[in-house]
Design a protein around this motif. Sequence first.
Motif, PDB file in Angstrom:
ATOM      1  N   UNK A 212       0.832  -1.202   0.000  1.00  0.00           N
ATOM      2  CA  UNK A 212       0.000   0.000   0.000  1.00  0.00           C
ATOM      3  C   UNK A 212       0.868   1.254   0.000  1.00  0.00           C
ATOM      4  N   UNK A 213       1.954   1.238   0.755  1.00  0.00           N
ATOM      5  CA  UNK A 213       2.883   2.373   0.773  1.00  0.00           C
ATOM      6  C   UNK A 213       3.515   2.553  -0.602  1.00  0.00           C
ATOM      7  N   UNK A 214       3.935   1.462  -1.217  1.00  0.00           N
ATOM      8  CA  UNK A 214       4.504   1.532  -2.571  1.00  0.00           C
ATOM      9  C   UNK A 214       3.513   2.160  -3.540  1.00  0.00           C
ATOM     10  N   UNK A 215       2.257   1.735  -3.459  1.00  0.00           N
ATOM     11  CA  UNK A 215       1.232   2.278  -4.354  1.00  0.00           C
ATOM     12  C   UNK A 215       1.063   3.774  -4.131  1.00  0.00           C
ATOM     13  N   UNK A 216       1.012   4.195  -2.867  1.00  0.00           N
ATOM     14  CA  UNK A 216       0.838   5.619  -2.557  1.00  0.00           C
ATOM     15  C   UNK A 216       1.960   6.449  -3.158  1.00  0.00           C
ATOM     16  N   UNK A 217       3.193   5.996  -3.008  1.00  0.00           N
ATOM     17  CA  UNK A 217       4.320   6.730  -3.569  1.00  0.00           C
ATOM     18  C   UNK A 217       4.243   6.764  -5.099  1.00  0.00           C
ATOM     19  N   UNK A 218       3.800   5.692  -5.715  1.00  0.00           N
ATOM     20  CA  UNK A 218       3.641   5.678  -7.172  1.00  0.00           C
ATOM     21  C   UNK A 218       2.591   6.695  -7.630  1.00  0.00           C
ATOM     22  N   UNK A 219       1.626   6.982  -6.756  1.00  0.00           N
ATOM     23  CA  UNK A 219       0.590   7.967  -7.084  1.00  0.00           C
ATOM     24  C   UNK A 219       1.074   9.394  -6.886  1.00  0.00           C
ATOM     25  N   UNK A 263      12.781   2.116   1.306  1.00  0.00           N
ATOM     26  CA  UNK A 263      12.325   2.341  -0.077  1.00  0.00           C
ATOM     27  C   UNK A 263      12.920   3.635  -0.633  1.00  0.00           C
ATOM     28  N   UNK A 264      13.109   4.633   0.253  1.00  0.00           N
ATOM     29  CA  UNK A 264      13.636   5.953  -0.128  1.00  0.00           C
ATOM     30  C   UNK A 264      12.821   6.587  -1.259  1.00  0.00           C
ATOM     31  N   UNK A 265      11.502   6.483  -1.135  1.00  0.00           N
ATOM     32  CA  UNK A 265      10.598   7.065  -2.129  1.00  0.00           C
ATOM     33  C   UNK A 265       9.988   8.381  -1.664  1.00  0.00           C
ATOM     34  N   UNK A 266      10.070   8.643  -0.370  1.00  0.00           N
ATOM     35  CA  UNK A 266       9.487   9.834   0.222  1.00  0.00           C
ATOM     36  C   UNK A 266       9.560   9.717   1.721  1.00  0.00           C
ATOM     37  N   UNK A 267       9.044  10.720   2.412  1.00  0.00           N
ATOM     38  CA  UNK A 267       9.054  10.669   3.871  1.00  0.00           C
ATOM     39  C   UNK A 267       8.026   9.651   4.372  1.00  0.00           C
TER      40      UNK A 267
END
Length: 316
Positions: A212-219, A263-267
């Motif tokens: 779910x976190x991965x999906x949110x960052x992709x959005x 993941x280092x995709x965001x905070x």
Amino acid sequence: MIEITTSEILERRPRKTVLDPMIPYHYLKEFELQDDGLIHPVNTIFLTNRECPFKCLMCDLWKNTLDEPTPKGAIPAQIRYALDRLPEAKIIKLYNSGNFFDSKAIPESDYEEIADLLSDYHHIIVENHPKLTNSSIEHFQSLINGSLEIAMGLETIHPVAMAALNKQITTDLFRSSADYLLAREIQLRAFVLLNPPFIHGIDENIHWTLKSIEFAFKCGVSVCSIIPVRKGNGIMDELERDGNYEAPSLYALEEVFEKALNMEKGRVFCDTWDLKQFSDCDYCFSDRVRRLSEMNSSQKVLPFPECDYCNPWIDL
């Protein structure tokens, strides 16, 4: 498909708190790492307003809401009340246990006065349901001096659990709402649940929270907040008795937080409120919560505190 109706959720609720519509039910100063890489003071006001129309299965925020539409002028009065008692800051959160752009919760006729009260703030954060992504957002954005950020509850992308939460959300709706807001230069954060109902086992819960976190960052969200699901709203207690909800362990929360940071995709922020109920070791609990708080600030995975009484890496 699992279906628990709104009436079933409402029937099992305990009583609400009796609130004064002219006073926020809580306010505080906190510190949060911002997108400039620095920790800034943030004034957070928890507004008293009409209950959210979406009766989510896991929610307990309704306890501090009103049954009737918020009176005109009440929200500016609450903000004024809190600001008179809060220190100076340049970032503010207006959290209202629901949706800022629900006109029965925050009357649109109050937007101009709210914006005037917030004229010294550089960044304003509110919360809203993806279904209520509409032109009211642009109206409010046009009135404020600072930048706008909207927090939306993604909760989970697990297909069964997402549908069963009674939130009336899909991944397509979340994605389209994110696209709408990003196109208008509005920043996004997402709330993601650890251990929502109908996901069984520690490994599965960790897996779906991370998905779910991965999906949110992709959005395109820039912040994900991990919220461990708690019982206490009536229906969640019943789901636990029936084996359809498992309280998360502190170990699982730590594991998810570490992997999400990596993941280092965001905070990524971890909710540290009232974690005692998820811990099975009194000896290292305080050190572990302190570690999570420091990881919120640093966005780095820190060494695990030593404990002679437990080993978190066994039986995850």
